[in-house]
Every structure is written in structure tokens, then in C-alpha cells.
Design a protein around this motif. Sequence first.
Motif, PDB file in Angstrom:
ATOM      1  N   LEU A  68      -6.678   5.609  10.578  1.00 47.84           N
ATOM      2  CA  LEU A  68      -7.284   6.830  11.104  1.00 47.84           C
ATOM      3  C   LEU A  68      -7.366   6.816  12.628  1.00 47.84           C
ATOM      4  N   ARG A  69      -7.516   5.632  13.216  1.00 49.45           N
ATOM      5  CA  ARG A  69      -7.616   5.543  14.668  1.00 49.45           C
ATOM      6  C   ARG A  69      -6.261   5.334  15.331  1.00 49.45           C
ATOM      7  N   ALA A  70      -5.220   5.091  14.533  1.00 46.01           N
ATOM      8  CA  ALA A  70      -3.892   4.807  15.080  1.00 46.01           C
ATOM      9  C   ALA A  70      -3.061   6.080  15.206  1.00 46.01           C
ATOM     10  N   ASP A  71      -1.943   5.951  15.870  1.00 49.34           N
ATOM     11  CA  ASP A  71      -0.979   7.046  15.973  1.00 49.34           C
ATOM     12  C   ASP A  71      -0.517   7.459  14.577  1.00 49.34           C
ATOM     13  N   GLY A  72      -0.200   8.718  14.413  1.00 41.79           N
ATOM     14  CA  GLY A  72       0.199   9.238  13.112  1.00 41.79           C
ATOM     15  C   GLY A  72       1.485   8.659  12.571  1.00 41.79           C
ATOM     16  N   SER A  73       2.225   7.931  13.395  1.00 40.50           N
ATOM     17  CA  SER A  73       3.464   7.296  12.935  1.00 40.50           C
ATOM     18  C   SER A  73       3.218   5.947  12.256  1.00 40.50           C
ATOM     19  N   VAL A  74       1.995   5.446  12.339  1.00 42.07           N
ATOM     20  CA  VAL A  74       1.677   4.134  11.771  1.00 42.07           C
ATOM     21  C   VAL A  74       1.494   4.257  10.262  1.00 42.07           C
ATOM     22  N   GLU A  75       2.083   3.337   9.519  1.00 41.25           N
ATOM     23  CA  GLU A  75       1.956   3.307   8.064  1.00 41.25           C
ATOM     24  C   GLU A  75       1.359   1.977   7.625  1.00 41.25           C
ATOM     25  N   GLY A  76       0.791   1.959   6.416  1.00 47.12           N
ATOM     26  CA  GLY A  76       0.166   0.733   5.944  1.00 47.12           C
ATOM     27  C   GLY A  76       0.312   0.536   4.456  1.00 47.12           C
ATOM     28  N   VAL A  77       0.129  -0.713   4.046  1.00 43.58           N
ATOM     29  CA  VAL A  77       0.110  -1.064   2.626  1.00 43.58           C
ATOM     30  C   VAL A  77      -1.005  -2.074   2.392  1.00 43.58           C
ATOM     31  N   GLY A  78      -1.751  -1.873   1.328  1.00 40.60           N
ATOM     32  CA  GLY A  78      -2.799  -2.796   0.931  1.00 40.60           C
ATOM     33  C   GLY A  78      -2.445  -3.447  -0.388  1.00 40.60           C
ATOM     34  N   VAL A  79      -2.694  -4.732  -0.495  1.00 40.12           N
ATOM     35  CA  VAL A  79      -2.317  -5.495  -1.686  1.00 40.12           C
ATOM     36  C   VAL A  79      -3.551  -6.185  -2.251  1.00 40.12           C
ATOM     37  N   ASP A  80      -3.772  -6.008  -3.549  1.00 40.27           N
ATOM     38  CA  ASP A  80      -4.905  -6.660  -4.200  1.00 40.27           C
ATOM     39  C   ASP A  80      -4.651  -6.693  -5.700  1.00 40.27           C
ATOM     40  N   ARG A  81      -5.312  -7.625  -6.382  1.00 42.05           N
ATOM     41  CA  ARG A  81      -5.176  -7.737  -7.833  1.00 42.05           C
ATOM     42  C   ARG A  81      -6.081  -6.766  -8.591  1.00 42.05           C
ATOM     43  N   ASP A  82      -7.172  -6.335  -7.953  1.00 42.99           N
ATOM     44  CA  ASP A  82      -8.236  -5.598  -8.632  1.00 42.99           C
ATOM     45  C   ASP A  82      -7.874  -4.122  -8.784  1.00 42.99           C
ATOM     46  N   ALA A  83      -7.578  -3.702 -10.015  1.00 47.49           N
ATOM     47  CA  ALA A  83      -7.158  -2.325 -10.264  1.00 47.49           C
ATOM     48  C   ALA A  83      -8.260  -1.324  -9.917  1.00 47.49           C
TER      49      ALA A  83
END
Length: 255
Positions: A68-83
Motif C-alpha cells: 500500500l505504501r509502495a509504487d503501484g508497479s510493486v507486486e508481492g507474494v505471501g507463502v504460508d501453510r495455514d489455509a
Amino acid sequence: AAGPSGRVSLRAVEPLELRRARYARMRWNTPLAVDHADALLEGLDVQPDARMLDLGCGWGELLVRALLRADGSVEGVGVDRDALALERGRERATQAGLDSRLEFVQGAAEEWAEPADRVLCVGASQAWGGAAPALEALTGLVRPGGRLLFGDGCWEKPPTGAAMAMFGDHVLPLADVVGLATGTGWRVLGLSTADQREWDDFESSWRLGRQEWLVAEAHEGPHDEIAAEVERQLLDYVSVYRGVLGFVYLILARE
């Protein structure tokens, strides 16, 4: 982000409502105030077109705020086991308008192999077996010129036998955690630790969802067992590890 280890729960036999209640009142699963989080994200210095990665993300609130605070071109991925945590993260991403920029993947953090420009690993070192193997593994997941936000438990004071028995030998003194980082080739750009108010807020919010579930007028589930669990955890905190167990946040970079 995941909190301190060594906690036994009844999740395998809990109703879905109670499982959701466990973390419902937590902003994120780590002792961290909002202004402290803002300072850490500032230290990551996320640049346009960067790719962000949060390993052991839980519901990914810190990653959401980073995007939310980054430039709109920034993308992310989150990884976790907990559904369930990932379900909450996806709902939060939708509310924040980040559907096209943020992906949540159910899987093992230690098996992720795609590097990113900015990596977050907060309270998840146990996935690799502790701080030392985690810091080593993460060297291959930060692209050249990138940065890592690494957060991990540490001993604020020499632990008692009871604290050692509760958390095991994966928790190290602060100086040892820093030494592992520099010894693995990381440059420490920033260092901060959770203060007592952050810890008290973290511990209280961790129990609050279950406390509210217990005092609700109608619910199903192991009421007496959860009441005993919450009481035991509160007493453990104030009598065993309050002011002893710490948490360190490191902004790290590699040449």
C-alpha cells in the motif's frame, strides 16, 4: 508473520469458529507497534517494479501495508501453510484493492525457491530449523541489491530453566542472532527490538479472541480446556518469559 514457538494448542479438535477466534484480534502475529512497522518498511526502501516475498506470512498484514505504501508497479507474494490465515489475507487484499498485485500461496516457506527484491521473514525461522539455517537459506532468495526484513525471537535477558524448557535452544541471545547474520554475509542496515509495551499488546491480543469466545453467550467447543489454556498462557507469560524473551528485527542486505 508468526509468533514465538513452543506453544501447544488444541487446534486439531477445535471448531472452525474457535480456530478463527485465536488470531482474530491480532494485527499481525508478532510483537510490533504500527509506528515500528512503518519504520521497518521504510528501511526496506521498496523501489518501483520490485517483487516482494513474505515467507511464513500468516495473513500477510505486513506485506499488505508494504504494498500500500509502495509504487503501484510493486507486486508481492505471501507463502504460508495455514489455509485459514491465507483466507484472511486474501480478504484483506481484496478490501485494500490489491487483488492484482498480491498473491497468497499455500505451501512450505522452506520449499520456496523463487527470489525477490525485498523479502520478509518474520517469526518463521523455525521452518528451516532456526535462525542459522534460515539466514543461510534466505541468501539465495534475495536478489542482488535486495533487502531482507528478518525478525526472530531472542533472549533479552539470560533465560531461566523454565524459559529454556518452554522455548528450546533455537532461541539465541541477541548478539548471537546478529553474529549469525553478519557471519552469513549479510550487512546489517538496521536493528531494532520489540519493547515491553509491544510484547504486552501482542500477548494480550493473542489471547483476546479466545477470551471473547469464552464469554460469548452461546458457542460450541472445548470451553473448559480453552479457559485453562488461556489462563496457563497468561501465567506463563508473566511468570516465565515476560522481559526475558525478546524479538529482534533486522534490515539486511547483500552486496
